[in-house]
Design an enzyme around this catalytic site. Structure first.
Site, mmCIF file in Angstrom:
data_model
loop_
_atom_site.group_PDB
_atom_site.id
_atom_site.type_symbol
_atom_site.label_atom_id
_atom_site.label_comp_id
_atom_site.label_asym_id
_atom_site.label_seq_id
_atom_site.Cartn_x
_atom_site.Cartn_y
_atom_site.Cartn_z
ATOM 1 N N MET A 181 0.985 -1.294 -0.098
ATOM 2 C CA MET A 181 0.146 0.163 -0.388
ATOM 3 C C MET A 181 0.922 0.923 0.336
ATOM 4 O O MET A 181 0.406 2.449 0.268
ATOM 5 C CB MET A 181 -0.789 -0.230 1.033
ATOM 6 C CG MET A 181 -1.898 -0.999 1.770
ATOM 7 S SD MET A 181 -3.440 -0.536 1.892
ATOM 8 C CE MET A 181 -2.528 -0.260 3.447
ATOM 9 N N ASP A 221 2.775 -9.022 8.895
ATOM 10 C CA ASP A 221 1.353 -8.988 8.296
ATOM 11 C C ASP A 221 1.135 -10.771 8.763
ATOM 12 O O ASP A 221 0.330 -11.029 8.292
ATOM 13 C CB ASP A 221 0.738 -8.597 8.062
ATOM 14 C CG ASP A 221 0.947 -6.549 7.822
ATOM 15 O OD1 ASP A 221 0.581 -6.715 8.710
ATOM 16 O OD2 ASP A 221 2.110 -6.722 6.568
ATOM 17 N N MET A 236 10.131 -3.085 11.633
ATOM 18 C CA MET A 236 9.195 -1.801 10.911
ATOM 19 C C MET A 236 8.180 -1.557 10.706
ATOM 20 O O MET A 236 7.375 -2.746 9.973
ATOM 21 C CB MET A 236 10.340 -2.059 9.850
ATOM 22 C CG MET A 236 11.343 -1.831 9.744
ATOM 23 S SD MET A 236 12.458 -1.443 8.300
ATOM 24 C CE MET A 236 14.147 -1.229 9.334
ATOM 25 N N HIS A 244 9.841 -3.193 3.263
ATOM 26 C CA HIS A 244 9.398 -3.459 1.382
ATOM 27 C C HIS A 244 10.290 -3.912 0.437
ATOM 28 O O HIS A 244 10.398 -4.563 -0.518
ATOM 29 C CB HIS A 244 8.253 -2.828 0.731
ATOM 30 C CG HIS A 244 7.105 -1.899 2.059
ATOM 31 N ND1 HIS A 244 7.297 -1.414 2.829
ATOM 32 C CD2 HIS A 244 6.037 -2.945 2.100
ATOM 33 C CE1 HIS A 244 6.121 -1.403 3.398
ATOM 34 N NE2 HIS A 244 5.351 -1.282 3.379
ATOM 35 N N GLY A 256 5.070 -9.833 3.841
ATOM 36 C CA GLY A 256 5.916 -9.925 4.483
ATOM 37 C C GLY A 256 4.890 -10.542 5.941
ATOM 38 O O GLY A 256 4.108 -10.587 6.158
ATOM 39 N N GLU A 257 6.200 -11.566 6.701
ATOM 40 C CA GLU A 257 5.271 -12.191 8.017
ATOM 41 C C GLU A 257 5.540 -11.598 9.160
ATOM 42 O O GLU A 257 4.345 -11.781 10.214
ATOM 43 C CB GLU A 257 6.524 -13.203 8.676
ATOM 44 C CG GLU A 257 6.771 -14.278 7.696
ATOM 45 C CD GLU A 257 7.328 -15.255 8.580
ATOM 46 O OE1 GLU A 257 8.583 -14.850 9.204
ATOM 47 O OE2 GLU A 257 7.213 -16.341 8.087
ATOM 48 N N VAL A 291 11.868 -7.426 9.340
ATOM 49 C CA VAL A 291 12.675 -6.563 9.261
ATOM 50 C C VAL A 291 12.448 -5.955 10.732
ATOM 51 O O VAL A 291 11.162 -4.562 10.579
ATOM 52 C CB VAL A 291 12.716 -5.556 7.673
ATOM 53 C CG1 VAL A 291 13.512 -4.823 7.723
ATOM 54 C CG2 VAL A 291 13.323 -6.865 6.373
ATOM 55 N N HIS A 339 9.812 1.112 3.399
ATOM 56 C CA HIS A 339 10.630 1.408 4.360
ATOM 57 C C HIS A 339 11.466 -0.024 3.866
ATOM 58 O O HIS A 339 10.437 -1.211 3.249
ATOM 59 C CB HIS A 339 9.822 1.392 5.985
ATOM 60 C CG HIS A 339 8.858 -0.326 6.020
ATOM 61 N ND1 HIS A 339 9.372 -1.359 5.672
ATOM 62 C CD2 HIS A 339 7.363 -0.111 6.463
ATOM 63 C CE1 HIS A 339 8.705 -1.746 6.087
ATOM 64 N NE2 HIS A 339 7.593 -0.835 6.703
HETATM 65 O O1 PAF Z 1 0.512 -5.468 4.211
HETATM 66 C C1 PAF Z 1 -0.510 -4.684 3.307
HETATM 67 O O2 PAF Z 1 0.351 -4.048 3.013
HETATM 68 C C2 PAF Z 1 -1.649 -5.076 2.162
HETATM 69 O O3 PAF Z 1 -2.832 -5.007 3.654
HETATM 70 C C3 PAF Z 1 -2.051 -5.361 1.360
HETATM 71 C C4 PAF Z 1 -1.603 -6.592 1.231
HETATM 72 C C5 PAF Z 1 -1.355 -4.663 -0.191
HETATM 73 C C6 PAF Z 1 -3.619 -5.905 0.048
HETATM 74 O O4 PAF Z 1 -3.796 -3.767 -0.366
#
Ligand code: PAF
Length: 291
Positions: free
Chosen positions: A30, A153, A191, A37, A150-151, A183, A34
């Site tokens: 989204m 989430d 992060m 990502h 990322g783990e 990370v 950082h």
């Molecule tokens: O983790 C995120 O940034 C968002 O939930 C995602 C997976 C891009 C879906 O909008």
């Protein structure tokens, strides 16, 4: 790096990248990028010939009381960061392009029951339906060979894996949806785009979260009962200045079913400690493997 803002252009550019049988990795984001990502992009580059990153602030995963408009948007800076990591194509659709029928009027959203309701789903009803729906669309739009998340989430990753498996998407196997370890900052804080909202004082106190989680894990692994290790963890967070704790629980890392004891019959997957807590107005989440 090229940028596509319409589905038509995206599909043409992806087809071009695929010429000669080359493989594509997708990194959905989204924005407000950082180092976490950028690590996903680097891992994706190692695994596939080309990386497509998406930046889309998805309205359907924000609740009515969550400030969609305040979500940080910095497309130019993000694009420069992605390019510096060798990303081949940026997919940055508008809301109208992503949801031509309107964001409130899309195909009945995809709901992954079982893994969506607990943890963050309990305080953010509908959030994971929005995530599953947009990620399903992103998979269908890009048709990647692999996708990287990322783990950090962790629940999101479980929802996406279940969604891809149950809808028979083109990359349903666990080995094509890759969870990349979180990370962390030097003091251990995971992060997150939200860390920028922390005051100096709260930022310093926030480091208690990973520290207290590691201590709880050590206690559980040493045989202390889970409930008292979690109670100590919650006390440590409240003493450090956290305002409230949404959850601090041990769960099966695949089903996210709660685990009361490490010695219990909780299935094959390893256990995971998941925590969400508020400091000031910022809600922080983190998770770590146990055992
Ligand atoms: O983790 C995120 O940034 C968002 O939930 C995602 C997976 C891009 C879906 O909008």
């Amino acid at each position: 790096m090229q940028t596509a803002t319409t589905l038509d252009v995206l599909r043409k550019r992806v087809a071009k990248l695929r010429e000669g049988g080359e493989t594509i990795a997708l990194v959905p984001t989204m924005g407000a990028l950082h180092e976490g990502h950028l690590t996903l992009v680097r891992r994706a580059r190692e695994a596939c010939d080309h990386v497509v990153a998406s930046i889309f602030v998805n309205p359907t995963q924000f609740g009515p009381n969550e400030d969609l408009d305040a979500y940080p948007r910095q497309l130019e800076d993000d694009a420069a960061m992605l390019e510096s990591q060798g990303c081949a194509l940026l997919w940055a659709p508008t809301v109208e392009e992503m949801y031509p029928g309107g964001a409130q009027n899309f195909v009945t959203s995809i709901s992954v029951s079982g893994v969506s309701e607990g943890f963050c789903g309990a305080s953010r009803p509908g959030h994971f339906d929005g995530v599953a729906t947009v990620v399903c669309k992103l998979f269908n739009q890009v048709l990647p060979d692999m996708a990287f998340f990322g783990e950090k989430d962790f629940q999101q990753l479980a929802v996406i894996r279940a969604m891809a498996r149950d809808l028979d998407l083109s990359l349903p196997q666990a080995h094509s949806i890759i969870g990349v370890p979180t990370v962390r900052e030097a003091d251990g804080l995971a992060m997150s785009s939200r860390n920028r909202y922390l005051s100096e004082q709260h930022r310093a106190a926030a480091a208690t979260l990973p520290r207290a989680m590691k201590e709880a894990i050590a206690r559980i692994e040493d045989g202390q009962d889970v409930a008292s290790a979690l109670a100590t963890l919650k006390d440590a967070l409240l003493s450090a200045g956290f305002a409230s704790i949404d959850y601090a629980d041990l769960a099966d890392s695949a089903s996210l079913a709660p685990i009361a004891s490490l010695n219990g019959e909780h299935g094959e997957a390893p256990a995971r400690l998941l925590v969400a807590a508020r400091i000031g107005k910022t809600r922080l989440i983190d998770n770590m493997g146990v055992g």
